[in-house]
Scaffold this motif. Structure first.
Motif, PDB file in Angstrom:
ATOM      1  N   GLU A 147      18.861  31.960  32.045  1.00  0.00           N
ATOM      2  CA  GLU A 147      18.430  30.730  31.392  1.00  0.00           C
ATOM      3  C   GLU A 147      17.750  29.784  32.388  1.00  0.00           C
ATOM      4  N   GLY A 148      16.624  29.186  31.962  1.00  0.00           N
ATOM      5  CA  GLY A 148      15.949  28.177  32.797  1.00  0.00           C
ATOM      6  C   GLY A 148      16.860  27.014  33.167  1.00  0.00           C
ATOM      7  N   PRO A 149      17.631  26.466  32.216  1.00  0.00           N
ATOM      8  CA  PRO A 149      18.489  25.325  32.559  1.00  0.00           C
ATOM      9  C   PRO A 149      19.549  25.647  33.623  1.00  0.00           C
ATOM     10  N   LEU A 150      19.942  26.924  33.749  1.00  0.00           N
ATOM     11  CA  LEU A 150      20.887  27.265  34.824  1.00  0.00           C
ATOM     12  C   LEU A 150      20.202  27.116  36.182  1.00  0.00           C
ATOM     13  N   ARG A 151      18.941  27.536  36.255  1.00  0.00           N
ATOM     14  CA  ARG A 151      18.189  27.326  37.501  1.00  0.00           C
ATOM     15  C   ARG A 151      18.045  25.837  37.798  1.00  0.00           C
ATOM     16  N   TYR A 152      17.812  25.079  36.740  1.00  0.00           N
ATOM     17  CA  TYR A 152      17.712  23.616  36.892  1.00  0.00           C
ATOM     18  C   TYR A 152      19.029  23.069  37.455  1.00  0.00           C
ATOM     19  N   SER A 153      20.140  23.597  36.949  1.00  0.00           N
ATOM     20  CA  SER A 153      21.450  23.191  37.456  1.00  0.00           C
ATOM     21  C   SER A 153      21.601  23.579  38.935  1.00  0.00           C
ATOM     22  N   TYR A 154      21.116  24.773  39.325  1.00  0.00           N
ATOM     23  CA  TYR A 154      21.209  25.186  40.731  1.00  0.00           C
ATOM     24  C   TYR A 154      20.485  24.196  41.650  1.00  0.00           C
ATOM     25  N   LEU A 155      19.371  23.635  41.184  1.00  0.00           N
ATOM     26  CA  LEU A 155      18.685  22.628  42.009  1.00  0.00           C
ATOM     27  C   LEU A 155      19.624  21.439  42.264  1.00  0.00           C
ATOM     28  N   HIS A 156      20.324  21.029  41.204  1.00  0.00           N
ATOM     29  CA  HIS A 156      21.269  19.912  41.332  1.00  0.00           C
ATOM     30  C   HIS A 156      22.416  20.271  42.286  1.00  0.00           C
ATOM     31  N   SER A 157      22.938  21.500  42.138  1.00  0.00           N
ATOM     32  CA  SER A 157      24.068  21.907  42.981  1.00  0.00           C
ATOM     33  C   SER A 157      23.660  21.929  44.453  1.00  0.00           C
ATOM     34  N   ALA A 158      22.444  22.406  44.726  1.00  0.00           N
ATOM     35  CA  ALA A 158      21.956  22.417  46.112  1.00  0.00           C
ATOM     36  C   ALA A 158      21.894  20.989  46.662  1.00  0.00           C
ATOM     37  N   LEU A 159      21.420  20.060  45.840  1.00  0.00           N
ATOM     38  CA  LEU A 159      21.342  18.658  46.288  1.00  0.00           C
ATOM     39  C   LEU A 159      22.747  18.102  46.540  1.00  0.00           C
ATOM     40  N   ARG A 160      23.689  18.416  45.638  1.00  0.00           N
ATOM     41  CA  ARG A 160      25.060  17.903  45.798  1.00  0.00           C
ATOM     42  C   ARG A 160      25.735  18.469  47.032  1.00  0.00           C
ATOM     43  N   GLU A 161      25.487  19.767  47.331  1.00  0.00           N
ATOM     44  CA  GLU A 161      26.099  20.357  48.531  1.00  0.00           C
ATOM     45  C   GLU A 161      25.580  19.631  49.775  1.00  0.00           C
TER      46      GLU A 161
END
Lengths: 177, 141
Positions: free
Chosen positions: B57-71
């Motif tokens: 899913e595209g939105p999961l990739r979108y979420s990964y961008l957020h997770s990378a920023l949070r880490e």
């Protein structure tokens, strides 16, 4: 089919700009759904503790659990957000809900691409919050591309919480061709 | 550990965030995002729709961008803005790696902001999700 003059942006499409969906109101967000969302998003690694450990979250500047920024408070809404008479089957209710929230320019071609999205984040979502979402068909333009004439449109979603605070502005970029 | 605005250098890289993606990630995501689309779960359905196999899913990739920023920014930073474009397809077993580079620092309305260019690249070196973001960080003193 384009209208005469080779454009998808007819007077009808122009008039559609600014059209809004009916509001969708979430049930109160729970700690448990925040935890599950975070676990799914970070799978198979452990998400940040502020999303699932209430004791730890108290020690942060948030003073308690908050949801991941991109958290979706509108999963599994059928039965709460039906439009019209209550359907007898969940899948029918889901279909009606999706149809009511599907803002597409009238008379546009059928083939669809989800091109991208952007989010502005404001107030965080916390357990107990009730989130309202309204979609707006906000922008339309067209370009010639490899797939012929393509119609681009933007749908802007505004989420607010029970205090009227802005939570998020989420824009999707869509293509029809 | 708190990341302060003053400690971020223009042009520096954010830590990489990577996931090997399979149905184990996609089905969990479908459940929490109410995104039950047969093409994301079933190879036969995906092939009937012109794809090689089921894809993420595209939105999961979108979420990964957020997770990378949070880490990178930790509990004391805020994500202000994220933008992404969906390009390539994410097939089973793909290793998706989020990378990012700081493109600027600025102060706006009392907030200390950092702009970042983002990319998700798969194990074949294909840039499947270019994007950019802005985060707000605490300031020293």
């Amino acid at each position: 089919m384009t209208s005469e003059g080779g454009t998808y942006i007819t007077a009808e499409v122009e008039a559609y700009i600014g059209t809004e969906s009916p509001p969708l109101v979430s049930p109160p967000v729970s700690e448990s759904e925040i935890r599950r969302f975070a676990m799914a998003a970070y799978w198979p690694e452990v998400p940040p503790r502020r999303f699932w450990d209430a004791e730890y979250a108290k020690s942060t500047r948030f003073g308690g659990i908050v949801a991941p920024d991109e958290f979706n408070p509108f999963g599994w809404m059928v039965g709460r957000a039906h439009i019209g008479p209550q359907p007898t089957h969940i899948d029918e209710a889901q279909g009606e809900l999706e149809e009511a929230r599907n803002l597409r320019p009238p008379g546009a071609p059928e083939r669809y691409l989800y091109a991208g999205s952007s989010s502005e984040y404001h107030a965080p979502i916390r357990p107990g919050d009730v989130i309202t979402s309204i979609l707006k068909f906000s922008e339309v333009y067209e370009r010639q591309g490899g797939l012929g004439l393509m119609l681009f449109y933007v749908v802007e979603e505004r989420m607010t919480n029970q205090n009227g605070e802005l939570v998020r502005v989420f824009r999707t970029n869509n293509i029809l061709y | 550990m708190t990341l302060y605005w003053q400690d971020v250098e223009d042009g520096s890289e954010i830590p990489e965030f990577a996931r090997t993606t399979t149905l184990m990630n996609w089905n969990r995501w479908a459940s929490v995002n109410d995104e039950f689309v047969p093409m994301h779960m079933d190879d036969d359905d995906a092939r009937a729709n012109g794809q090689q196999a089921a894809f993420g899913e595209g939105p999961l990739r979108y979420s990964y961008l957020h997770s990378a920023l949070r880490e990178w920014i930790g509990d004391d930073g805020d994500i202000v803005f994220v933008n992404a474009q969906y390009r390539g397809i994410n097939y089973k077993g793909d290793i998706l790696t989020v990378s990012g580079r700081v493109t600027g620092k600025r102060e706006e309305n009392g907030r200390h902001l950092v702009d970042v260019d983002l990319a998700i690249t798969n194990q074949r070196g294909e840039a499947v999700t270019p994007g950019n973001a802005t985060v707000a960080l605490p300031s020293r003193g």
